[in-house]
Design a protein around this motif. Structure first.
Motif, PDB file in Angstrom:
ATOM      1  N   LEU A  52     135.172 -19.459  44.165  1.00 17.73           N
ATOM      2  CA  LEU A  52     134.204 -20.545  43.968  1.00 17.73           C
ATOM      3  C   LEU A  52     132.841 -20.148  44.533  1.00 17.73           C
ATOM      4  O   LEU A  52     131.805 -20.440  43.932  1.00 17.73           O
TER       5      LEU A  52
ATOM      6  N   GLN B  78     131.692 -17.107  44.767  1.00 15.68           N
ATOM      7  CA  GLN B  78     131.174 -16.093  43.844  1.00 15.68           C
ATOM      8  C   GLN B  78     130.382 -16.734  42.711  1.00 15.68           C
ATOM      9  O   GLN B  78     129.283 -16.302  42.379  1.00 15.68           O
ATOM     10  N   SER B  79     130.913 -17.809  42.144  1.00  9.45           N
ATOM     11  CA  SER B  79     130.210 -18.448  41.025  1.00  9.45           C
ATOM     12  C   SER B  79     129.070 -19.350  41.530  1.00  9.45           C
ATOM     13  O   SER B  79     128.246 -19.800  40.739  1.00  9.45           O
ATOM     14  N   THR B  80     128.996 -19.594  42.836  1.00  9.95           N
ATOM     15  CA  THR B  80     127.961 -20.477  43.388  1.00  9.95           C
ATOM     16  C   THR B  80     126.694 -19.713  43.778  1.00  9.95           C
ATOM     17  O   THR B  80     125.588 -20.149  43.464  1.00  9.95           O
ATOM     18  N   ASP B  81     126.846 -18.582  44.486  1.00  3.95           N
ATOM     19  CA  ASP B  81     125.647 -17.794  44.836  1.00  3.95           C
ATOM     20  C   ASP B  81     125.928 -16.313  45.092  1.00  3.95           C
ATOM     21  O   ASP B  81     125.144 -15.656  45.790  1.00  3.95           O
TER      22      ASP B  81
ATOM     23  N   THR C   9     119.156 -19.718  46.100  1.00  2.34           N
ATOM     24  CA  THR C   9     119.867 -18.638  46.773  1.00  2.34           C
ATOM     25  C   THR C   9     120.374 -17.673  45.700  1.00  2.34           C
ATOM     26  O   THR C   9     121.532 -17.713  45.287  1.00  2.34           O
TER      27      THR C   9
ATOM     28  N   GLN D 171     121.855 -16.861  40.605  1.00  2.00           N
ATOM     29  CA  GLN D 171     123.196 -17.406  40.363  1.00  2.00           C
ATOM     30  C   GLN D 171     123.247 -18.880  40.788  1.00  2.00           C
ATOM     31  O   GLN D 171     123.889 -19.694  40.131  1.00  2.00           O
TER      32      GLN D 171
END
Lengths: 398, 398
Positions: free
Chosen positions: A249, A251-254, B87, B90
């Motif tokens: 999660l 990884q897909s956030t920032d 940030t 992404q």
């Protein structure tokens, strides 16, 4: 055309006030800003050149190892591989919301609780089960009943120097709450931003350390209260059943948290001066807390009641005669004083909650603190339709 | 017990490969890592002490002003107040997903498109409408029909040096796509990480600059390709109707982006050396692109086809005889060579997509590149049941 969740998007009164509190002539008890002068020096010269490249989602190995060592000292045994470095501990809340919350998902929270956590859970559609806070923590029996009735996806607790209430769960409550979580197998999200800001010896062993091997647990910490908030580095340690999901999660956030901040935090934790820095920090904030205690007694002694917190950054104050602290804030801002009305910290506010306010003691200087509380007392008296003279006259009459 | 969205959580092959590619003996064409040696020096000495404190969610005023100036130079007029520092870019994808996507929400995307964007949109429950890419961009008529049929919440496009396909939309396509968006009033998310990595003069005016006053637009940029990816700083400029929502969503996601990275990026953008740095970067990557073009022609000339990209970091290569590049990857990894199979970049993969692979040319040295492609050619021939000798023998027979 927006998503449903945008209808549940509430603005943070804290953030909106932050804009006001940045004006130099405002005395602010509103935010939770650490004191600039108590922060460690920010030496970032000669960072390792490798840190310029993209990093891994989990975080820098050196920092994860240092955190795992600290948690082991608290009795929370976990491997460095179970630690996810986050972009501040606020991101931990976002990731846990993503992991657990669909519209209608039940989440059990303290009443009152941390505003920005409630906002994130609400954004994802949480239904709240409130657990009333007392001076010793939540009631384990109420927790058991809430779990049996609502089957919350997880329980969110801030057992140590709670925000906003300042409460630190006592040993018996910690043991009993952990027992209920073990017996019911309910996941726990334990949020401990204030753990190191301790001013008197108190029970503060993590709840997560008291759970069984098979329990799901998530433990959040931050470097924003002891270190440098502007670097945005926190962490989320978790049991092995949920850690891999949290990593994906994030990884897909920032992708990952900034590496310079992680590098600084690892050096900070591993530095020989770290224990002495904590002691200096505690001394500094203890003095500010004591200054607020003194000023509160002098100016609000007859108007309000509170318990002196043993740690953290806040007094949680209740107006004896009740009242509406939101309306009070408007008047106080006219007089250049800011604080947080208590109502915002409850998921289902009632009139009784209107009597609370949260006062931060870390950011204002002792002089500002004295002056600000004097103004606040005047404004409270005005709201009650009394001048200070009348109130004093009343006291003299007895 | 987890949320529904966790069922839609797919792991990123890119991130899993990154672990492998960090082994020193692997030649990696897989990631999109910029070359360490082409990055600007990371001087972080003497940061302003004020930056240690918490910052505002929008970002540092100096950086927002510098970005607004750059966008104005591209014809995209927006005030600094419309820029949200993120940030990494992404995070822009995460915030736009939160703003627009409920389970079942339609989103129109290029086919192929950026893997990590597709993963985020899918995580929030998007239904995809695919827009086929050609050498000049998407087909404006197909876009119009997709909009009329599916009413997508927004269209996600990477018009300049697209990832993975390397396509740069030509002027006529840019004009026609913008016209469709204007006429239908469809929100646009334009993602431009590679804009400055340009090796020959090409049309690349932002689509967002061609929309009307009333159109909703969001434009993402990053400092990870021209600056320092490890700092995690990007931005999301947006029309005034959506900007305030994006700020509040970011607030609940991570409060704000690290201030040291923002400070560095502002100095970087405003430095006198910035234009010269970009020219050096372009020369460096142009040479790497040319080296890959030469090596590709030598080793894969009879096996594959591709168009030479005018910018960005990738070749998008199709095996002439078709095949399954996922299976190929397993064999290539045994020989210490990594690349990205093309199938992952499509939302509804078909057998035909299995013939594609994405080859990054920025990270490997020219020597590694030569050696890696020689190995890749051998592995392709082996997969086709031919040894190189047999293939050569075949040529000789003609």
């Amino acid at each position: 055309m927006f998503s449903e969740r945008v209808d549940r998007l509430t603005s943070s009164l804290i953030r909106e006030l932050l804009a006001l509190t940045q004006k130099p002539d405002i005395i602010s008890f509103a935010g939770g800003l650490p004191a600039r002068e108590a922060m460690p020096p920010l030496d970032l010269s000669d960072p390792p050149p490798d840190l310029s490249q993209y990093g891994t989602t989990d975080g820098e190995p050196e920092l994860r190892a240092a955190i795992a060592g600290q948690l082991a000292d608290l009795g929370l045994r976990c491997r460095p591989e179970q630690i996810l470095i986050t972009t501040g501990s606020q991101q931990g809340i976002d990731l846990v919301s993503k992991l657990y919350i669909d519209p209608g998902t039940s989440v059990a929270v303290e009443a009152p609780s941390y505003l920005a956590a409630l906002q994130s859970f609400r954004l994802f559609g949480a239904r709240f089960e409130e657990l009333a806070l007392t001076a010793s923590g939540i009631d384990p029996e109420q927790l058991r009943q809430a779990i049996q009735r609502q089957r919350p996806a997880f329980v969110y607790l801030i057992p140590t120097f709670q925000n906003p209430a300042g409460v630190c769960y006592d040993e018996a409550t910690r043991a009993a709450v952990a027992a209920v979580l073990r017996e019911t197998g309910t996941p726990l999200l334990e949020d401990e931003p204030y753990r190191e800001l301790v001013y008197e010896p108190v029970d503060r062993g993590p709840l997560c350390a008291r759970l069984d091997e098979g329990n799901t647990w998530m433990y959040m910490g931050t470097f924003s209260k002891t270190g440098i908030p502007g670097l945005r580095v926190g962490y989320l340690a978790a049991s092995v059943d949920v850690h891999p999901y949290l990593v994906r999660l994030k990884q897909s956030t920032d992708l990952h948290t900034n590496r310079i901040g992680q590098w600084w935090c690892a050096r900070f934790l591993n530095s020989r001066d770290y224990p002495a820095h904590l002691e200096r920090l505690r001394t500094f904030y203890r003095e500010r807390r004591d200054a607020m205690q003194t000023a509160l007694t002098r100016h609000l002694g007859d108007l309000a009641e509170w318990t002196t917190p043993n740690g953290g950054l806040f007094f949680w104050v209740r107006l004896k005669a009740g009242g509406d602290t939101r309306a009070l804030l408007v008047r106080a801002l006219e007089r250049k004083v800011a604080f947080m009305p208590g109502e915002a910290f409850f998921t289902s506010p009632s009139a009784a909650h209107g009597a609370f306010m949260r006062l931060n003691f870390s950011h204002a200087t002792p002089e500002q603190l004295e002056r600000g509380l004097a103004v606040l007392a005047e404004v409270i008296r005005e709201q009650r339709g009394m001048t200070k003279t009348e109130a004093t006259a009343g006291v003299v009459e007895i």
